[in-house]
Design a protein around this motif. Structure first.
Motif, PDB file in Angstrom:
ATOM      1  N   UNK A   1      32.327  21.812  29.185  1.00 35.82           N
ATOM      2  CA  UNK A   1      31.318  21.766  28.130  1.00 35.82           C
ATOM      3  C   UNK A   1      30.655  20.391  28.143  1.00 35.82           C
ATOM      4  N   UNK A   2      29.362  20.370  27.972  1.00 32.74           N
ATOM      5  CA  UNK A   2      28.606  19.121  27.959  1.00 32.74           C
ATOM      6  C   UNK A   2      27.836  19.018  26.650  1.00 32.74           C
ATOM      7  N   UNK A   3      27.955  17.878  25.976  1.00 37.38           N
ATOM      8  CA  UNK A   3      27.247  17.597  24.730  1.00 37.38           C
ATOM      9  C   UNK A   3      26.199  16.527  24.983  1.00 37.38           C
ATOM     10  N   UNK A   4      24.938  16.830  24.644  1.00 39.25           N
ATOM     11  CA  UNK A   4      23.855  15.850  24.743  1.00 39.25           C
ATOM     12  C   UNK A   4      23.366  15.509  23.347  1.00 39.25           C
ATOM     13  N   UNK A   5      23.228  14.236  23.065  1.00 36.81           N
ATOM     14  CA  UNK A   5      22.760  13.779  21.761  1.00 36.81           C
ATOM     15  C   UNK A   5      21.234  13.738  21.768  1.00 36.81           C
ATOM     16  N   UNK A   6      20.618  14.641  21.034  1.00 33.49           N
ATOM     17  CA  UNK A   6      19.153  14.667  20.919  1.00 33.49           C
ATOM     18  C   UNK A   6      18.667  13.710  19.845  1.00 33.49           C
ATOM     19  N   UNK A   7      19.448  13.566  18.790  1.00 38.27           N
ATOM     20  CA  UNK A   7      19.131  12.675  17.680  1.00 38.27           C
ATOM     21  C   UNK A   7      20.370  12.496  16.849  1.00 38.27           C
ATOM     22  N   UNK A   8      20.535  11.316  16.258  1.00 35.84           N
ATOM     23  CA  UNK A   8      21.768  11.046  15.516  1.00 35.84           C
ATOM     24  C   UNK A   8      21.555  10.162  14.299  1.00 35.84           C
ATOM     25  N   UNK A   9      20.308   9.971  13.899  1.00 40.17           N
ATOM     26  CA  UNK A   9      20.028   9.164  12.713  1.00 40.17           C
ATOM     27  C   UNK A   9      20.331   9.975  11.459  1.00 40.17           C
ATOM     28  N   UNK A  10      20.989   9.367  10.492  1.00 38.53           N
ATOM     29  CA  UNK A  10      21.425  10.079   9.297  1.00 38.53           C
ATOM     30  C   UNK A  10      20.402  10.084   8.188  1.00 38.53           C
ATOM     31  N   UNK A  11      20.165  11.255   7.622  1.00 41.93           N
ATOM     32  CA  UNK A  11      19.333  11.476   6.435  1.00 41.93           C
ATOM     33  C   UNK A  11      17.830  11.425   6.704  1.00 41.93           C
ATOM     34  N   UNK A  12      17.416  10.777   7.773  1.00 41.89           N
ATOM     35  CA  UNK A  12      16.014  10.729   8.176  1.00 41.89           C
ATOM     36  C   UNK A  12      15.953  10.134   9.567  1.00 41.89           C
ATOM     37  N   UNK A  35      18.296  20.775  14.410  1.00 39.78           N
ATOM     38  CA  UNK A  35      16.993  20.445  14.989  1.00 39.78           C
ATOM     39  C   UNK A  35      16.216  19.653  13.934  1.00 39.78           C
ATOM     40  N   UNK A  36      16.710  18.442  13.670  1.00 37.64           N
ATOM     41  CA  UNK A  36      16.105  17.599  12.653  1.00 37.64           C
ATOM     42  C   UNK A  36      14.816  16.951  13.104  1.00 37.64           C
ATOM     43  N   UNK A  37      14.249  16.111  12.251  1.00 35.88           N
ATOM     44  CA  UNK A  37      12.957  15.473  12.517  1.00 35.88           C
ATOM     45  C   UNK A  37      12.960  14.758  13.861  1.00 35.88           C
ATOM     46  N   UNK A  38      12.094  15.178  14.777  1.00 30.91           N
ATOM     47  CA  UNK A  38      11.968  14.533  16.069  1.00 30.91           C
ATOM     48  C   UNK A  38      12.870  15.075  17.157  1.00 30.91           C
ATOM     49  N   UNK A  39      13.808  15.957  16.818  1.00 30.48           N
ATOM     50  CA  UNK A  39      14.785  16.416  17.804  1.00 30.48           C
ATOM     51  C   UNK A  39      14.175  17.327  18.860  1.00 30.48           C
ATOM     52  N   UNK A  40      13.109  18.061  18.513  1.00 26.64           N
ATOM     53  CA  UNK A  40      12.509  18.945  19.504  1.00 26.64           C
ATOM     54  C   UNK A  40      11.878  18.145  20.646  1.00 26.64           C
ATOM     55  N   UNK A  41      11.276  17.010  20.335  1.00 26.09           N
ATOM     56  CA  UNK A  41      10.723  16.161  21.393  1.00 26.09           C
ATOM     57  C   UNK A  41      11.828  15.720  22.339  1.00 26.09           C
ATOM     58  N   UNK A  42      12.966  15.336  21.784  1.00 24.25           N
ATOM     59  CA  UNK A  42      14.090  14.923  22.610  1.00 24.25           C
ATOM     60  C   UNK A  42      14.645  16.084  23.415  1.00 24.25           C
ATOM     61  N   UNK A  43      14.714  17.261  22.817  1.00 24.15           N
ATOM     62  CA  UNK A  43      15.229  18.444  23.515  1.00 24.15           C
ATOM     63  C   UNK A  43      14.458  18.709  24.799  1.00 24.15           C
ATOM     64  N   UNK A  44      13.131  18.538  24.751  1.00 26.90           N
ATOM     65  CA  UNK A  44      12.300  18.860  25.903  1.00 26.90           C
ATOM     66  C   UNK A  44      12.569  17.965  27.108  1.00 26.90           C
ATOM     67  N   UNK A  45      13.214  16.821  26.879  1.00 24.36           N
ATOM     68  CA  UNK A  45      13.588  15.948  27.993  1.00 24.36           C
ATOM     69  C   UNK A  45      14.843  16.438  28.703  1.00 24.36           C
TER      70      UNK A  45
END
Length: 269
Positions: A1-12, A35-45
């Motif tokens: 299993x592989x975990x990729x961090x797309x975003x990790x900022x808390x609350x915003x 899929x928080x604020x900005x995570x979709x942009x990171x996902x596409x990478x």
């Protein structure tokens, strides 16, 4: 299993990257977790959004689900989708109000809200006590202690297990989900203090105590608020858990397995 961090900022989203978002992969199957604020942009990478096999939401606060609306735009209006999105709707597993709440977030006006519930391109499933199966993954959800209908998850394959706290104060459900997990992905929004509001978030101390009580292999700290010193949170967690502990970083990839303890040196080291 592989975990990729797309975003990790808390609350915003913070100055260094998006809010909560994670990609979990095994045997060619992919799950997006939050899929928080900005995570979709990171996902596409890291992954074609059309390549997802499922999407999980622990709860419906914007820092965990805001980019769902842009995923809806992608799946509805992409000019060259790799497949028919109405025939291959993306399974979305979340709290019971997920279809209604996310349709309201997406709709431009009341007329459009009345005309769509987004089920043309998504297949919504409310979280229950029954395990969710996606390819090699078995996913267990449990209610946790956070405002609104909120869940933590345990995501397991035949040889690996990842526990995710979602957002929560300390509670028995977290211990049950995390027990024996190879990796605990735990929120640690703030440093420890007696005046923190109960039933909201974990401190670094509480995340470390959870990892120790559950006997996890590794602790990965996420959801640290932009106004919190991440190194202070890390130090708190290490003061309570003797195993490996690190901070989640956007773009980092983590193999989900149990660390092997090695004896090094021959001189009492």
């Amino acid at each position: 299993m592989l975990l990729t961090i797309l975003g990790c900022s808390g609350s915003l989203p913070g100055p260094q990257g998006p809010a909560s978002g994670y990609l979990v992969e095994a045997d060619g199957r992919r799950i997006a977790l939050e899929l928080g604020n900005g995570a979709l942009a990171s996902l596409q990478a890291h992954c074609d959004p059309f390549g997802l096999d499922a999407l999980l939401f622990s709860h419906l606060h914007p820092d965990h689900c805001a980019d769902f609306t842009t995923l809806a735009v992608t799946r509805r209006y992409h000019t060259h989708p790799p497949h028919d999105t109405t025939e291959n709707r993306l399974p979305v597993h979340g709290p019971s109000e997920t279809p209604r709440r996310l349709a309201r977030a997406y709709a431009e006006n009341a007329e459009e809200l009345g005309a769509t519930d987004l089920s043309d391109v998504f297949e919504f499933h409310p979280l229950t006590a029954d395990p969710i199966r996606v390819g090699p993954f078995e996913i267990t959800a449990a209610r946790v202690d956070h405002p609104g209908e909120s869940y933590g998850f345990r995501i397991a394959t035949a040889n690996a297990s990842l526990a995710f706290t979602g957002d929560s104060g300390p509670c028995d459900a977290l211990l049950t989900l995390a027990r024996g997990a190879d990796v605990l992905l735990s929120e640690a929004t703030w440093t420890h203090s007696a005046d923190r509001p109960p039933g909201t978030h974990l401190s670094g101390v509480q995340a470390g105590e959870l990892a120790a009580a559950a006997g996890v292999g590794r602790l990965l700290l996420t959801h640290v608020a932009p106004w919190t010193d991440p190194e202070a949170v890390l130090a708190e967690a290490r003061s309570r858990f003797e195993g490996p502990v690190e901070l989640a970083r956007q773009g980092a990839k983590h193999a989900v397995d149990r660390p092997v303890l090695r004896v090094t040196g021959g001189h009492g080291n």
